[in-house]
Design an enzyme around this catalytic site. Structure first.
Site, PDB file in Angstrom:
ATOM      1  N   ASP A  20      88.460 161.948   9.719  1.00 29.56           N
ATOM      2  CA  ASP A  20      88.845 162.154   8.329  1.00 29.56           C
ATOM      3  C   ASP A  20      87.656 161.973   7.385  1.00 29.56           C
ATOM      4  O   ASP A  20      87.837 161.732   6.200  1.00 29.56           O
ATOM      5  CB  ASP A  20      89.969 161.157   7.971  1.00 29.56           C
ATOM      6  CG  ASP A  20      90.610 161.433   6.621  1.00 29.56           C
ATOM      7  OD1 ASP A  20      90.515 162.576   6.128  1.00 29.56           O
ATOM      8  OD2 ASP A  20      91.190 160.491   6.045  1.00 29.56           O
ATOM      9  N   ASP A  43      90.301 168.200   4.134  1.00 29.75           N
ATOM     10  CA  ASP A  43      90.753 166.813   4.126  1.00 29.75           C
ATOM     11  C   ASP A  43      92.274 166.819   4.173  1.00 29.75           C
ATOM     12  O   ASP A  43      92.925 166.920   3.135  1.00 29.75           O
ATOM     13  CB  ASP A  43      90.246 166.120   2.870  1.00 29.75           C
ATOM     14  CG  ASP A  43      90.644 164.654   2.775  1.00 29.75           C
ATOM     15  OD1 ASP A  43      91.105 164.092   3.781  1.00 29.75           O
ATOM     16  OD2 ASP A  43      90.504 164.081   1.682  1.00 29.75           O
ATOM     17  N   HIS A  97      89.167 167.218  -2.224  1.00 30.79           N
ATOM     18  CA  HIS A  97      90.058 166.986  -3.369  1.00 30.79           C
ATOM     19  C   HIS A  97      89.736 167.891  -4.561  1.00 30.79           C
ATOM     20  O   HIS A  97      90.203 167.615  -5.661  1.00 30.79           O
ATOM     21  CB  HIS A  97      90.030 165.525  -3.849  1.00 30.79           C
ATOM     22  CG  HIS A  97      90.555 164.546  -2.853  1.00 30.79           C
ATOM     23  ND1 HIS A  97      90.944 163.268  -3.190  1.00 30.79           N
ATOM     24  CD2 HIS A  97      90.775 164.643  -1.524  1.00 30.79           C
ATOM     25  CE1 HIS A  97      91.363 162.627  -2.108  1.00 30.79           C
ATOM     26  NE2 HIS A  97      91.257 163.456  -1.089  1.00 30.79           N
ATOM     27  N   ASP A 121      98.641 165.806   5.204  1.00 32.70           N
ATOM     28  CA  ASP A 121      98.856 166.052   3.784  1.00 32.70           C
ATOM     29  C   ASP A 121      97.541 166.292   3.057  1.00 32.70           C
ATOM     30  O   ASP A 121      96.467 165.946   3.553  1.00 32.70           O
ATOM     31  CB  ASP A 121      99.608 164.893   3.135  1.00 32.70           C
ATOM     32  CG  ASP A 121      98.820 163.596   3.119  1.00 32.70           C
ATOM     33  OD1 ASP A 121      98.252 163.246   4.171  1.00 32.70           O
ATOM     34  OD2 ASP A 121      98.772 162.927   2.067  1.00 32.70           O
ATOM     35  N   HIS A 141      95.387 163.220   9.249  1.00 29.22           N
ATOM     36  CA  HIS A 141      96.578 163.364   8.394  1.00 29.22           C
ATOM     37  C   HIS A 141      96.772 164.809   7.982  1.00 29.22           C
ATOM     38  O   HIS A 141      95.804 165.564   7.826  1.00 29.22           O
ATOM     39  CB  HIS A 141      96.508 162.441   7.176  1.00 29.22           C
ATOM     40  CG  HIS A 141      95.395 162.722   6.213  1.00 29.22           C
ATOM     41  ND1 HIS A 141      95.525 163.589   5.146  1.00 29.22           N
ATOM     42  CD2 HIS A 141      94.134 162.233   6.135  1.00 29.22           C
ATOM     43  CE1 HIS A 141      94.399 163.611   4.451  1.00 29.22           C
ATOM     44  NE2 HIS A 141      93.529 162.800   5.035  1.00 29.22           N
ATOM     45  N   GLU A 184      98.831 160.286   3.755  1.00 24.44           N
ATOM     46  CA  GLU A 184      97.604 159.487   3.671  1.00 24.44           C
ATOM     47  C   GLU A 184      97.036 159.505   2.266  1.00 24.44           C
ATOM     48  O   GLU A 184      96.517 158.499   1.782  1.00 24.44           O
ATOM     49  CB  GLU A 184      96.575 160.024   4.673  1.00 24.44           C
ATOM     50  CG  GLU A 184      95.329 159.159   4.831  1.00 24.44           C
ATOM     51  CD  GLU A 184      94.212 159.481   3.855  1.00 24.44           C
ATOM     52  OE1 GLU A 184      93.228 158.716   3.798  1.00 24.44           O
ATOM     53  OE2 GLU A 184      94.318 160.516   3.140  1.00 24.44           O
ATOM     54  N   GLU A 185      97.146 160.647   1.595  1.00 27.98           N
ATOM     55  CA  GLU A 185      96.527 160.792   0.281  1.00 27.98           C
ATOM     56  C   GLU A 185      97.213 159.962  -0.799  1.00 27.98           C
ATOM     57  O   GLU A 185      96.654 159.758  -1.875  1.00 27.98           O
ATOM     58  CB  GLU A 185      96.511 162.264  -0.140  1.00 27.98           C
ATOM     59  CG  GLU A 185      95.662 163.171   0.751  1.00 27.98           C
ATOM     60  CD  GLU A 185      94.176 162.906   0.631  1.00 27.98           C
ATOM     61  OE1 GLU A 185      93.790 162.003  -0.138  1.00 27.98           O
ATOM     62  OE2 GLU A 185      93.392 163.586   1.311  1.00 27.98           O
TER      63      GLU A 185
END
Length: 413
Positions: A197, A140, A379, A80, A78, A174-175
């Site tokens: 991922d 990520d 994150h 994002d 992903h 995705e997030e």
């Protein structure tokens, strides 16, 4: 381009998704990177390379002659990044880590310390990609994107590397839990897939939490505090009472491995109205159901105390443990383990303490374990990834795609 070069390029794009947005994708800025990715796939010569209307990127690498009967494998990542930490501008640099405290931002006093992050002790002598401590890095999952693209480019450039048909899909959002929504399975045409991922190098993930979102609405009665006796019903205090009744030891800060939890994500309110946002997680389906029932019972108890209509508990299942959909296809795990070992990496089966697009895709009919990217501390501003991990995962994906043989129905090593 190497995976490192690609990664450093991709993280210059701020691609944070946005919770609560009704747009598709949730932020228009994701399309900026999507256009670049689609162009790169086209330049490599992949068939059908495009940025779809919904923001997903697709491309297909044809099978080499004689490998047309190999199962079609999709590689998915992903674009994002997580919305709750500043996403840019990312000021990344590659540093040689020689041990001790790694200062990210001297002015702001932000540093990576082995005392707080023991995994740093495993990185001595390696080159690490880090930020200046003011934003996330974006490994990520731009590391996964970079590794997939670098591996596919290697297959394109070296005709000696025989492989089956490969589908590439890079999703937005995705997030915020919508990545799998953008995957057109019929268009993808894959028998099996892998999301790239995961975290530290060598992790192979095919078990994840069962997950639900819980919204608790507290409806109070506001009145001037000077005359509130026997009349006021303070929604904030009701919310505090609800929180206090949730088992305090069953929170993320006190759990690990297969242990589930209740996590309070957000709270807002005043005397009249309060709102609590929870996520509920457990690997075991029965305990998952019990956790949801616990929140329901707390809500019912408080409603009896404060009156009809005073408490609402709204529970919505998000995804389920993909283990049940992966284990009937053990070759998926065997292929990955062999590829890791060929790349000089010992694979480790790790339960995911979170979710993955692979879980939802598996339940939609596309068995899809999750592979490592090599990154750490996603994150947050302490995120980093070793350069070696980017290189090793590229090798692993090449070995994976060239090591699969057999019929389209079953496949074998």
């Amino acid at each position: 381009m190497t995976a490192l070069e690609r990664f450093l390029k991709y993280i210059t794009f701020d691609t944070q998704s946005e919770e609560g947005s009704e747009a598709t994708p949730s932020t228009e800025k994701q399309r900026a990177l999507g256009r670049v990715l689609a162009r790169e796939l086209a330049e490599m010569g992949l068939e059908g390379a495009c940025l779809a209307d919904n923001g997903a990127v697709y491309g297909w690498l044809p099978a080499t002659p004689g490998r047309e009967d190999v199962p079609v494998i999709a590689l998915i990542a992903h674009m994002d990044t997580a919305p709750r930490v500043p996403g840019g501008p990312v000021k990344a640099r590659v540093v040689s880590y020689e041990g001790g405290v790694l200062v990210l931002n001297e002015e702001k006093g932000i540093a990576l310390s082995p005392a707080a992050f023991p995994d740093l002790l495993e990185q001595v002598g390696k080159q690490l990609v880090v930020t200046d401590g003011t934003t996330l890095l974006g490994a990520d999952d731009k590391a996964g994107v970079a590794e997939i693209f670098a591996a596919v480019e290697r297959l394109v450039r070296d005709p000696r590397l025989a492989h089956g048909r490969v589908a590439v899909c890079i999703t937005p959002d995705e997030e915020v839990g919508r990545g799998a929504d953008y995957v057109d399975l019929a268009r993808l045409g894959a028998a099996f897939a892998y999301t790239v991922d995961g975290g530290p190098l060598g992790t192979l993930e095919y078990e994840n939490f069962n997950a639900a979102a819980g919204t608790v609405l507290l409806h109070g009665v506001n009145i001037h505090p000077g005359e509130g006796k026997n009349k006021m019903r303070n929604a904030c205090l009701m919310a505090a009472q609800f929180i206090a009744m949730v088992p305090p030891a069953e929170a993320p800060a006190h759990t690990e491995g297969y242990e589930g939890f209740y996590h309070l994500c957000a709270m807002t309110g005043d005397e009249s109205q309060a709102r609590l946002e929870w996520i509920i997680r457990d690997h075991d389906q029965a305990r998952f159901a019990e956790r949801k029932e616990t929140l329901t019972r707390i809500g019912a108890y408080l409603e009896r105390q404060y009156g009809p209509g005073s408490v609402e508990v709204i529970l919505t299942d998000s995804y389920y443990n993909m283990k049940e959909r992966i284990l009937p296809h053990p070759q998926l795990l065997d292929w990955a383990r062999v590829a890791f070992r060929k790349a000089g990496v010992e694979p480790r089966d790790v339960p995911i303490r979170g979710g993955t697009d692979g879980a939802r895709l598996s339940y939609l009919g596309l068995p899809c374990p999750n592979l490592s990217t090599g990154g750490y501390h996603f994150h947050g501003v302490y995120e980093y990834i070793p350069v070696e991990s980017l290189e090793k995962m590229t090798e692993m994906l090449v070995y994976l795609l060239t090591g699969i043989d057999g019929t389209k129905k079953n496949g074998k090593i």
